[in-house]
Design a protein around this motif. Sequence first.
Motif, PDB file in Angstrom:
ATOM      1  N   THR A 141      -5.611  -9.063   9.845  1.00  0.00           N
ATOM      2  CA  THR A 141      -5.362  -9.237  11.286  1.00  0.00           C
ATOM      3  C   THR A 141      -4.558 -10.488  11.620  1.00  0.00           C
ATOM      4  OG1 THR A 141      -7.355 -10.562  11.628  1.00  0.00           O
ATOM      5  CG2 THR A 141      -7.609  -8.158  11.779  1.00  0.00           C
ATOM      6  N   GLY A 142      -4.620 -11.479  10.742  1.00  0.00           N
ATOM      7  CA  GLY A 142      -3.957 -12.752  11.026  1.00  0.00           C
ATOM      8  C   GLY A 142      -4.820 -13.709  11.838  1.00  0.00           C
ATOM      9  N   TYR A 143      -6.039 -13.273  12.206  1.00  0.00           N
ATOM     10  CA  TYR A 143      -6.986 -14.121  12.956  1.00  0.00           C
ATOM     11  C   TYR A 143      -8.127 -14.558  12.033  1.00  0.00           C
ATOM     12  CZ  TYR A 143      -4.684 -12.809  17.292  1.00  0.00           C
ATOM     13  OH  TYR A 143      -3.754 -12.661  18.284  1.00  0.00           O
ATOM     14  N   PRO A 144      -8.907 -15.579  12.423  1.00  0.00           N
ATOM     15  CA  PRO A 144     -10.054 -15.969  11.591  1.00  0.00           C
ATOM     16  C   PRO A 144     -10.991 -14.790  11.355  1.00  0.00           C
ATOM     17  CG  PRO A 144      -9.622 -17.655  13.229  1.00  0.00           C
ATOM     18  CD  PRO A 144      -8.698 -16.509  13.553  1.00  0.00           C
ATOM     19  N   LEU A 145     -11.513 -14.686  10.146  1.00  0.00           N
ATOM     20  CA  LEU A 145     -12.440 -13.604   9.781  1.00  0.00           C
ATOM     21  C   LEU A 145     -13.658 -13.651  10.701  1.00  0.00           C
ATOM     22  CD1 LEU A 145     -12.545 -13.618   5.887  1.00  0.00           C
ATOM     23  CD2 LEU A 145     -12.507 -11.578   7.314  1.00  0.00           C
ATOM     24  N   ASP A 146     -13.963 -12.534  11.307  1.00  0.00           N
ATOM     25  CA  ASP A 146     -15.050 -12.535  12.278  1.00  0.00           C
ATOM     26  C   ASP A 146     -16.108 -11.533  11.841  1.00  0.00           C
ATOM     27  OD1 ASP A 146     -16.503 -13.120  14.478  1.00  0.00           O
ATOM     28  OD2 ASP A 146     -15.305 -11.898  15.864  1.00  0.00           O
ATOM     29  N   ASN A 147     -17.237 -12.024  11.376  1.00  0.00           N
ATOM     30  CA  ASN A 147     -18.345 -11.128  11.039  1.00  0.00           C
ATOM     31  C   ASN A 147     -19.673 -11.851  11.237  1.00  0.00           C
ATOM     32  OD1 ASN A 147     -18.503 -12.769   8.779  1.00  0.00           O
ATOM     33  ND2 ASN A 147     -17.636 -11.271   7.379  1.00  0.00           N
ATOM     34  N   GLU A 148     -20.722 -11.371  10.578  1.00  0.00           N
ATOM     35  CA  GLU A 148     -22.074 -11.889  10.825  1.00  0.00           C
ATOM     36  C   GLU A 148     -22.333 -13.231  10.140  1.00  0.00           C
ATOM     37  OE1 GLU A 148     -21.174  -9.627   8.603  1.00  0.00           O
ATOM     38  OE2 GLU A 148     -22.715  -9.192   7.106  1.00  0.00           O
ATOM     39  N   LEU A 149     -21.318 -13.755   9.389  1.00  0.00           N
ATOM     40  CA  LEU A 149     -21.593 -14.895   8.508  1.00  0.00           C
ATOM     41  C   LEU A 149     -21.245 -16.270   9.065  1.00  0.00           C
ATOM     42  CD1 LEU A 149     -20.270 -13.295   5.217  1.00  0.00           C
ATOM     43  CD2 LEU A 149     -22.653 -13.734   5.817  1.00  0.00           C
ATOM     44  N   ASP A 150     -22.045 -17.246   8.698  1.00  0.00           N
ATOM     45  CA  ASP A 150     -21.715 -18.656   8.907  1.00  0.00           C
ATOM     46  C   ASP A 150     -21.170 -19.277   7.616  1.00  0.00           C
ATOM     47  OD1 ASP A 150     -22.147 -19.233  11.560  1.00  0.00           O
ATOM     48  OD2 ASP A 150     -24.210 -19.902  11.288  1.00  0.00           O
ATOM     49  N   SER A 151     -21.724 -18.831   6.459  1.00  0.00           N
ATOM     50  CA  SER A 151     -21.219 -19.363   5.185  1.00  0.00           C
ATOM     51  C   SER A 151     -21.553 -18.425   4.024  1.00  0.00           C
ATOM     52  CB  SER A 151     -21.791 -20.756   4.890  1.00  0.00           C
ATOM     53  OG  SER A 151     -23.145 -20.675   4.498  1.00  0.00           O
ATOM     54  N   VAL A 152     -20.800 -18.584   2.948  1.00  0.00           N
ATOM     55  CA  VAL A 152     -21.097 -17.900   1.688  1.00  0.00           C
ATOM     56  C   VAL A 152     -21.047 -18.933   0.575  1.00  0.00           C
ATOM     57  CG1 VAL A 152     -20.359 -16.175  -0.006  1.00  0.00           C
ATOM     58  CG2 VAL A 152     -20.012 -15.732   2.404  1.00  0.00           C
ATOM     59  N   THR A 153     -22.053 -18.894  -0.295  1.00  0.00           N
ATOM     60  CA  THR A 153     -22.074 -19.775  -1.462  1.00  0.00           C
ATOM     61  C   THR A 153     -22.051 -18.898  -2.701  1.00  0.00           C
ATOM     62  OG1 THR A 153     -23.300 -21.483  -0.295  1.00  0.00           O
ATOM     63  CG2 THR A 153     -23.475 -21.492  -2.700  1.00  0.00           C
ATOM     64  N   ILE A 154     -21.220 -19.261  -3.659  1.00  0.00           N
ATOM     65  CA  ILE A 154     -21.149 -18.478  -4.904  1.00  0.00           C
ATOM     66  C   ILE A 154     -21.582 -19.348  -6.083  1.00  0.00           C
ATOM     67  CG2 ILE A 154     -19.631 -17.256  -6.531  1.00  0.00           C
ATOM     68  CD1 ILE A 154     -19.881 -15.643  -4.002  1.00  0.00           C
ATOM     69  N   ILE A 155     -22.460 -18.764  -6.910  1.00  0.00           N
ATOM     70  CA  ILE A 155     -22.919 -19.428  -8.129  1.00  0.00           C
ATOM     71  C   ILE A 155     -22.286 -18.672  -9.293  1.00  0.00           C
ATOM     72  CG2 ILE A 155     -24.926 -20.107  -9.519  1.00  0.00           C
ATOM     73  CD1 ILE A 155     -25.352 -19.202  -5.852  1.00  0.00           C
ATOM     74  N   SER A 156     -21.564 -19.389 -10.148  1.00  0.00           N
ATOM     75  CA  SER A 156     -20.857 -18.751 -11.268  1.00  0.00           C
ATOM     76  C   SER A 156     -20.614 -19.802 -12.343  1.00  0.00           C
ATOM     77  CB  SER A 156     -19.522 -18.178 -10.791  1.00  0.00           C
ATOM     78  OG  SER A 156     -18.755 -19.195 -10.169  1.00  0.00           O
ATOM     79  N   LYS A 157     -20.262 -19.329 -13.526  1.00  0.00           N
ATOM     80  CA  LYS A 157     -19.973 -20.254 -14.624  1.00  0.00           C
ATOM     81  C   LYS A 157     -18.745 -21.105 -14.276  1.00  0.00           C
ATOM     82  CE  LYS A 157     -20.880 -21.461 -18.844  1.00  0.00           C
ATOM     83  NZ  LYS A 157     -22.219 -22.040 -18.971  1.00  0.00           N
ATOM     84  N   ASN A 158     -17.671 -20.411 -13.919  1.00  0.00           N
ATOM     85  CA  ASN A 158     -16.431 -21.114 -13.602  1.00  0.00           C
ATOM     86  C   ASN A 158     -16.244 -21.226 -12.094  1.00  0.00           C
ATOM     87  OD1 ASN A 158     -15.514 -21.628 -16.253  1.00  0.00           O
ATOM     88  ND2 ASN A 158     -14.991 -19.453 -16.443  1.00  0.00           N
ATOM     89  N   SER A 159     -15.802 -22.406 -11.693  1.00  0.00           N
ATOM     90  CA  SER A 159     -15.651 -22.683 -10.268  1.00  0.00           C
ATOM     91  C   SER A 159     -14.482 -21.899  -9.668  1.00  0.00           C
ATOM     92  CB  SER A 159     -15.442 -24.186 -10.083  1.00  0.00           C
ATOM     93  OG  SER A 159     -15.876 -24.590  -8.825  1.00  0.00           O
ATOM     94  N   ILE A 160     -13.515 -21.546 -10.491  1.00  0.00           N
ATOM     95  CA  ILE A 160     -12.384 -20.769  -9.949  1.00  0.00           C
ATOM     96  C   ILE A 160     -12.884 -19.402  -9.470  1.00  0.00           C
ATOM     97  CG2 ILE A 160     -11.634 -19.836 -12.202  1.00  0.00           C
ATOM     98  CD1 ILE A 160      -8.731 -20.192 -11.053  1.00  0.00           C
ATOM     99  N   ASP A 161     -13.826 -18.804 -10.206  1.00  0.00           N
ATOM    100  CA  ASP A 161     -14.410 -17.527  -9.758  1.00  0.00           C
ATOM    101  C   ASP A 161     -15.171 -17.731  -8.459  1.00  0.00           C
ATOM    102  OD1 ASP A 161     -13.476 -16.112 -11.975  1.00  0.00           O
ATOM    103  OD2 ASP A 161     -15.189 -16.736 -13.187  1.00  0.00           O
ATOM    104  N   GLY A 162     -15.917 -18.831  -8.391  1.00  0.00           N
ATOM    105  CA  GLY A 162     -16.668 -19.132  -7.181  1.00  0.00           C
ATOM    106  C   GLY A 162     -15.746 -19.274  -5.983  1.00  0.00           C
ATOM    107  N   ASP A 163     -14.617 -19.966  -6.198  1.00  0.00           N
ATOM    108  CA  ASP A 163     -13.687 -20.206  -5.093  1.00  0.00           C
ATOM    109  C   ASP A 163     -13.059 -18.896  -4.619  1.00  0.00           C
ATOM    110  OD1 ASP A 163     -12.788 -22.048  -3.333  1.00  0.00           O
ATOM    111  OD2 ASP A 163     -11.468 -23.112  -4.718  1.00  0.00           O
ATOM    112  N   ILE A 164     -12.681 -18.044  -5.558  1.00  0.00           N
ATOM    113  CA  ILE A 164     -12.108 -16.747  -5.178  1.00  0.00           C
ATOM    114  C   ILE A 164     -13.156 -15.884  -4.487  1.00  0.00           C
ATOM    115  CG2 ILE A 164     -11.255 -14.551  -6.109  1.00  0.00           C
ATOM    116  CD1 ILE A 164      -9.916 -16.232  -8.348  1.00  0.00           C
ATOM    117  N   TRP A 165     -14.361 -15.865  -5.062  1.00  0.00           N
ATOM    118  CA  TRP A 165     -15.391 -14.961  -4.549  1.00  0.00           C
ATOM    119  C   TRP A 165     -15.962 -15.383  -3.211  1.00  0.00           C
ATOM    120  CZ3 TRP A 165     -17.299 -10.171  -5.193  1.00  0.00           C
ATOM    121  CH2 TRP A 165     -16.752  -9.429  -6.248  1.00  0.00           C
TER     122      TRP A 165
END
Length: 320
Positions: free
Chosen positions: A239-263
């Motif tokens: 849409t080109g606008y800020p993502l608008d859904n039910e979330l305030d934040s998402v945290t990802i736990i993973s071995k590599n931080s690059i996966d966390g950042d993408i996910w």
Amino acid sequence: MSDDDRVYSYSAVLMGSPILLKLFSHDEALASRVFRLIKQYEDLLTVNRADSQVMDINHAAGSHPVSVSRPVYELIRCAKAASAFPGSAFNLAIGPLVKRWKIGFKGDTVPPADEIARLLAITRPEDVLLDDDRCSVFLTRPGMEIDLGAIAKGYIADRVRDYLRKEGAELGLINLGGNVQTLGSPQGGWSVGLKKPFAPDALIGALEVENMSVVTSGTYERFFEHNGKRYHHILDPRTGYPLDNELDSVTIISKNSIDGDIWTTLAYGMGVEKGCAALRARPDIEAIFVTKTKEVVLSSAHLFRFTLLDDDYRVTDNTA
Ligand code: AMP
Ligand code: MG
């Protein structure tokens, strides 16, 4: 606590963020080398200054391919792959929209709808052409811009972890303004706070991890308000606008931080239900969703332990 158990903290401001390094031995020289390493990567990858390898690519948009160093090329390849997942909310070519909205920077405004529509046309990941042999990147349309803001910190956090390991450190933690990567297993694990949205310094809970990365993306991190509406820095490439859904934040736990950042970006785009479903196929990656209605949903919790610290929130743990 014996001397050997003492944690030494070192801080700096880099990439526009406070950076924190924790070591279990007093080693200022090592800390300086780590901060220098971060600075070197920032200089290669930034789009907040006129020159960097990524900006060289952007300046040549619509004109010619640009060869870059192997690490920069590989990171761009990884970002393009993440952008190509079906329905992906991640888009490495989002640059023109990020620059126009300027969210979190001086002069942030809501752009007119026709301008957003025009800019959307130059944010297609398919128009980023890669050449593995030459390590070159070609943005085929004038005005296109790559933005690695959603992936660079994760990549750099992994390089810091690798460097600490190479230097013989058994334990270490790097926090790149919300991207945490940890090396080793101190007694009791590493404790990483889960921030309470829109409440600076308050925590919803704490995670305990060993040898894991913890990355959070939140609407509260960078935003501005206009006519009573909040506009945050994670844009919806559809849409080109800020993502608008039910979330305030998402945290990802993973071995590599690059996966966390993408996910964090992918999961943000999916929301709680689709995000948990998608992660069932990825036991190596776990998510903590924090909703606007104060729910904390764990996709599963095998890679970390979670302790709730704020009674206003309710926890749902989907661990089978
Ligand atoms: P993060 O802090 O990892 O959530 O990344 C946020 C940053 O990524 C923003 O400040 C932008 O520079 C960039 N960005 C915003 N929206 C997107 C998107 N949909 N895909 C990729 N990068 C984005
Ligand atoms: Mg990210």
